[in-house]
Design a protein around this motif. Structure first.
Motif, PDB file in Angstrom:
ATOM      1  N   ILE A  39       0.873  -1.184   0.000  1.00  0.00           N
ATOM      2  CA  ILE A  39       0.000   0.000   0.000  1.00  0.00           C
ATOM      3  C   ILE A  39       0.905   1.227   0.000  1.00  0.00           C
ATOM      4  O   ILE A  39       1.666   1.442   0.946  1.00  0.00           O
ATOM      5  N   ASP A  40       0.857   2.027  -1.033  1.00  0.00           N
ATOM      6  CA  ASP A  40       1.815   3.119  -1.211  1.00  0.00           C
ATOM      7  C   ASP A  40       1.765   4.167  -0.102  1.00  0.00           C
ATOM      8  O   ASP A  40       2.788   4.560   0.453  1.00  0.00           O
ATOM      9  N   ASN A  41       0.579   4.643   0.197  1.00  0.00           N
ATOM     10  CA  ASN A  41       0.429   5.726   1.176  1.00  0.00           C
ATOM     11  C   ASN A  41      -0.675   5.364   2.167  1.00  0.00           C
ATOM     12  O   ASN A  41      -1.769   5.932   2.130  1.00  0.00           O
ATOM     13  N   PRO A  42      -0.418   4.411   3.056  1.00  0.00           N
ATOM     14  CA  PRO A  42      -1.477   3.892   3.929  1.00  0.00           C
ATOM     15  C   PRO A  42      -2.066   4.948   4.859  1.00  0.00           C
ATOM     16  O   PRO A  42      -1.364   5.800   5.401  1.00  0.00           O
ATOM     17  N   ARG A  43      -3.383   4.862   5.025  1.00  0.00           N
ATOM     18  CA  ARG A  43      -4.081   5.742   5.962  1.00  0.00           C
ATOM     19  C   ARG A  43      -3.826   5.257   7.393  1.00  0.00           C
ATOM     20  O   ARG A  43      -3.982   4.078   7.690  1.00  0.00           O
ATOM     21  N   ILE A  44      -3.461   6.187   8.258  1.00  0.00           N
ATOM     22  CA  ILE A  44      -3.177   5.854   9.656  1.00  0.00           C
ATOM     23  C   ILE A  44      -4.262   6.467  10.527  1.00  0.00           C
ATOM     24  O   ILE A  44      -4.459   7.691  10.529  1.00  0.00           O
ATOM     25  N   GLY A  45      -5.003   5.642  11.273  1.00  0.00           N
ATOM     26  CA  GLY A  45      -6.046   6.132  12.167  1.00  0.00           C
ATOM     27  C   GLY A  45      -5.773   5.713  13.600  1.00  0.00           C
ATOM     28  O   GLY A  45      -5.279   4.613  13.857  1.00  0.00           O
ATOM     29  N   LEU A  46      -6.067   6.591  14.538  1.00  0.00           N
ATOM     30  CA  LEU A  46      -5.886   6.304  15.962  1.00  0.00           C
ATOM     31  C   LEU A  46      -7.197   5.799  16.546  1.00  0.00           C
ATOM     32  O   LEU A  46      -8.229   6.477  16.472  1.00  0.00           O
ATOM     33  N   ILE A  47      -7.191   4.606  17.125  1.00  0.00           N
ATOM     34  CA  ILE A  47      -8.412   4.080  17.751  1.00  0.00           C
ATOM     35  C   ILE A  47      -8.746   4.900  18.986  1.00  0.00           C
ATOM     36  O   ILE A  47      -7.918   5.072  19.884  1.00  0.00           O
ATOM     37  N   ASN A  48      -9.970   5.433  19.022  1.00  0.00           N
ATOM     38  CA  ASN A  48     -10.396   6.270  20.148  1.00  0.00           C
ATOM     39  C   ASN A  48     -11.899   6.072  20.351  1.00  0.00           C
ATOM     40  O   ASN A  48     -12.559   5.360  19.588  1.00  0.00           O
ATOM     41  N   ASN A  49     -12.436   6.717  21.389  1.00  0.00           N
ATOM     42  CA  ASN A  49     -13.858   6.550  21.693  1.00  0.00           C
ATOM     43  C   ASN A  49     -14.729   7.590  20.995  1.00  0.00           C
ATOM     44  O   ASN A  49     -15.847   7.861  21.402  1.00  0.00           O
ATOM     45  N   GLY A  50     -14.218   8.165  19.946  1.00  0.00           N
ATOM     46  CA  GLY A  50     -14.947   9.126  19.126  1.00  0.00           C
ATOM     47  C   GLY A  50     -14.023   9.640  18.043  1.00  0.00           C
ATOM     48  O   GLY A  50     -12.799   9.514  18.149  1.00  0.00           O
ATOM     49  N   THR A  51     -14.579  10.214  16.992  1.00  0.00           N
ATOM     50  CA  THR A  51     -13.743  10.679  15.884  1.00  0.00           C
ATOM     51  C   THR A  51     -13.260  12.116  16.057  1.00  0.00           C
ATOM     52  O   THR A  51     -12.347  12.549  15.358  1.00  0.00           O
ATOM     53  N   GLU A  52     -13.855  12.867  16.996  1.00  0.00           N
ATOM     54  CA  GLU A  52     -13.456  14.261  17.191  1.00  0.00           C
ATOM     55  C   GLU A  52     -12.044  14.356  17.786  1.00  0.00           C
ATOM     56  O   GLU A  52     -11.634  13.500  18.565  1.00  0.00           O
ATOM     57  N   GLU A  94       0.289  14.612  18.511  1.00  0.00           N
ATOM     58  CA  GLU A  94       1.600  14.277  17.962  1.00  0.00           C
ATOM     59  C   GLU A  94       1.474  13.602  16.594  1.00  0.00           C
ATOM     60  O   GLU A  94       2.279  13.855  15.691  1.00  0.00           O
ATOM     61  N   LEU A  95       0.475  12.746  16.427  1.00  0.00           N
ATOM     62  CA  LEU A  95       0.257  12.107  15.132  1.00  0.00           C
ATOM     63  C   LEU A  95      -0.160  13.138  14.081  1.00  0.00           C
ATOM     64  O   LEU A  95       0.238  13.045  12.912  1.00  0.00           O
ATOM     65  N   GLU A  96      -0.944  14.111  14.508  1.00  0.00           N
ATOM     66  CA  GLU A  96      -1.361  15.180  13.586  1.00  0.00           C
ATOM     67  C   GLU A  96      -0.148  15.983  13.123  1.00  0.00           C
ATOM     68  O   GLU A  96      -0.043  16.350  11.942  1.00  0.00           O
ATOM     69  N   LYS A  97       0.787  16.241  14.045  1.00  0.00           N
ATOM     70  CA  LYS A  97       2.019  16.948  13.678  1.00  0.00           C
ATOM     71  C   LYS A  97       2.821  16.151  12.645  1.00  0.00           C
ATOM     72  O   LYS A  97       3.348  16.708  11.688  1.00  0.00           O
ATOM     73  N   MET A  98       2.894  14.835  12.869  1.00  0.00           N
ATOM     74  CA  MET A  98       3.609  13.973  11.918  1.00  0.00           C
ATOM     75  C   MET A  98       2.910  13.974  10.567  1.00  0.00           C
ATOM     76  O   MET A  98       3.562  13.927   9.517  1.00  0.00           O
ATOM     77  N   GLY A  99       1.583  14.040  10.591  1.00  0.00           N
ATOM     78  CA  GLY A  99       0.825  14.123   9.346  1.00  0.00           C
ATOM     79  C   GLY A  99       1.083  15.423   8.613  1.00  0.00           C
ATOM     80  O   GLY A  99       1.284  15.439   7.390  1.00  0.00           O
ATOM     81  N   GLN A 100       1.103  16.529   9.343  1.00  0.00           N
ATOM     82  CA  GLN A 100       1.343  17.838   8.745  1.00  0.00           C
ATOM     83  C   GLN A 100       2.756  17.955   8.178  1.00  0.00           C
ATOM     84  O   GLN A 100       2.991  18.667   7.210  1.00  0.00           O
ATOM     85  N   ALA A 101       3.698  17.205   8.809  1.00  0.00           N
ATOM     86  CA  ALA A 101       5.086  17.216   8.341  1.00  0.00           C
ATOM     87  C   ALA A 101       5.307  16.272   7.162  1.00  0.00           C
ATOM     88  O   ALA A 101       6.415  16.208   6.615  1.00  0.00           O
ATOM     89  N   GLY A 102       4.262  15.532   6.791  1.00  0.00           N
ATOM     90  CA  GLY A 102       4.373  14.618   5.669  1.00  0.00           C
ATOM     91  C   GLY A 102       4.978  13.269   6.013  1.00  0.00           C
ATOM     92  O   GLY A 102       5.281  12.470   5.124  1.00  0.00           O
ATOM     93  N   GLU A 103       5.131  12.994   7.315  1.00  0.00           N
ATOM     94  CA  GLU A 103       5.721  11.716   7.729  1.00  0.00           C
ATOM     95  C   GLU A 103       4.699  10.580   7.676  1.00  0.00           C
ATOM     96  O   GLU A 103       5.071   9.415   7.486  1.00  0.00           O
ATOM     97  N   LEU A 104       3.431  10.932   7.887  1.00  0.00           N
ATOM     98  CA  LEU A 104       2.359   9.939   7.907  1.00  0.00           C
ATOM     99  C   LEU A 104       1.144  10.487   7.180  1.00  0.00           C
ATOM    100  O   LEU A 104       0.927  11.710   7.130  1.00  0.00           O
ATOM    101  N   ASN A 105       0.312   9.596   6.676  1.00  0.00           N
ATOM    102  CA  ASN A 105      -0.994   9.973   6.140  1.00  0.00           C
ATOM    103  C   ASN A 105      -2.015   9.782   7.261  1.00  0.00           C
ATOM    104  O   ASN A 105      -2.804   8.833   7.256  1.00  0.00           O
ATOM    105  N   PHE A 106      -1.959  10.691   8.255  1.00  0.00           N
ATOM    106  CA  PHE A 106      -2.807  10.555   9.442  1.00  0.00           C
ATOM    107  C   PHE A 106      -4.198  11.093   9.144  1.00  0.00           C
ATOM    108  O   PHE A 106      -4.366  12.241   8.732  1.00  0.00           O
ATOM    109  N   ILE A 107      -5.224  10.248   9.358  1.00  0.00           N
ATOM    110  CA  ILE A 107      -6.596  10.632   9.030  1.00  0.00           C
ATOM    111  C   ILE A 107      -7.425  10.962  10.262  1.00  0.00           C
ATOM    112  O   ILE A 107      -8.608  11.265  10.151  1.00  0.00           O
ATOM    113  N   GLY A 108      -6.807  10.898  11.468  1.00  0.00           N
ATOM    114  CA  GLY A 108      -7.525  11.245  12.690  1.00  0.00           C
ATOM    115  C   GLY A 108      -7.971  10.032  13.482  1.00  0.00           C
ATOM    116  O   GLY A 108      -7.486   8.915  13.296  1.00  0.00           O
TER     117      GLY A 108
END
Length: 339
Positions: free
Chosen positions: A170-183, A197-211
């Motif tokens: 998978i070229d650019n995998p979506r990374i999601g954090l398991i939580n008790n809500g999406t907000e 911290e994951l959002e920062k990594m996403g903004q820096a282009g290190e991860l495709n963080f989707i929340g």
């Protein structure tokens, strides 16, 4: 040639299921894999129908399911699991697979094979099915570390990304954090910090963080990698497995306990139900991989039958061919240099 060290005495149906699974994998491979079975030679040898690409290494002892992991690994020096781990450490095999004591397997991985430089705590990654495609998703950590810190979860996200790219293609995998809500503000203090911290990594282009992602949506293809602490991940994993089994059993019971109408309906639905069962069969995705060690360690279910072992060994060969360990080492070496 890839060499897989197998704890042939680990699991509820060992060594019969282990040997049968190894032979199935051998017969399906392109003769580029050697299966090294560690265990009681007197029990294993009569079970092997064809010794081509199968080697047996005698082990005097067995680590049982109820053994205390650290004590067992330290005391039972001639156990099948210990000898298999030593073979990987010494370069005689490329990776280790066991259906035995999970804690002992992790201890053997850490103490004998060794943790990779730059990894704080290895994480257990497992691939699970989704409803609308055959690709599935991965979850890390699925139970290696119940008390994970924020930094551990950030590393799990990186490990999950590398595993998805190198093993699952998978070229650019979506990374999601398991939580008790999406907000973004959901969860306890730790989970809110993880999100930041994951959002920062996403903004820096290190991860495709989707929340954030919720456990109830995992089977609906909301993410390629679900990242979490080991306690949450293991609870989610067992919930998914238990729910799938419960639904299948309820359908079977409804048909079997019903009248003619239910039985006729079950007969008409049988092809569709079989297709659904095959799609949601998590065993076909192979075992869980302990990432962050100097060589891959694969754990499969204690109640694994020959088919499950076959899938796990196929997955093991894919991991070995992917050059995953080298990719992880390069990534985390670069991260350390930047620090």
């Amino acid at each position: 040639m890839i060499k897989i060290a197998i704890d042939a005495m680990g699991g509820d149906y060992a060594p019969q299921a282990i040997v049968a699974g190894a032979e199935l994998a051998r017969d399906a491979s392109q003769n580029d894999v050697e299966y090294i079975l560690f265990g009681d030679q007197q029990q294993i040898e009569p079970l092997v129908k064809n010794q081509e690409h199968i080697q047996i290494v005698h082990a005097d002892e067995v680590i049982e399911m109820d053994d205390e992991p650290v004590r067992a690994v330290n005391k039972k020096k001639r156990a099948s699991l210990v000898l298999a781990a030593q073979a990987v450490r010494d370069g005689e095999a490329d990776l280790l697979l066991s259906a035995g004591n999970t804690g002992a397997l992790m201890v053997a991985g850490l103490l004998i094979i060794g943790r990779m430089r730059g990894i704080s705590r290895p994480g257990l990654i497992v691939t699970l099915p989704v409803v609308d495609n055959d690709q599935g998703f991965t979850m890390i950590d699925a139970g290696a570390n119940a008390d994970a810190k924020v930094e551990n979860v950030l590393q799990y996200a990186q490990l999950g990304k590398l595993y998805s790219q190198l093993v699952r293609k998978i070229d650019n995998p979506r990374i999601g954090l398991i939580n008790n809500g999406t907000e973004p503000d959901k969860g306890d203090v730790n989970h809110r910090k993880m999100y930041e911290e994951l959002e920062k990594m996403g903004q820096a282009g290190e991860l495709n963080f989707i929340g954030n992602v919720e456990a109830r949506d995992l089977l609906h293809n909301v993410t390629d990698v679900a990242v979490t602490d080991g306690f949450t991940g293991n609870a989610a994993l067992k919930g998914i497995e238990g729910s799938a089994l419960a639904v299948v059993n309820m359908i079977k019971d409804s048909i079997n306990d019903g009248g003619i109408r239910e039985k006729l309906g079950g007969l008409l639905l049988k092809p569709a139900l079989k297709q659904i069962a095959q799609k949601m069969d998590y065993t076909r995705y192979g075992g869980s991989v302990l990432l962050g060690l100097k060589a891959p360690v694969i754990k499969t279910h204690g109640n694994s039958n020959a088919k499950t072992i076959f899938y796990a060994l196929q997955s093991a060969a894919e991991v070995a061919n992917s050059n995953l360990v080298h990719g992880i080492a390069m990534q985390f070496h670069a991260d350390q240099q930047q620090k």
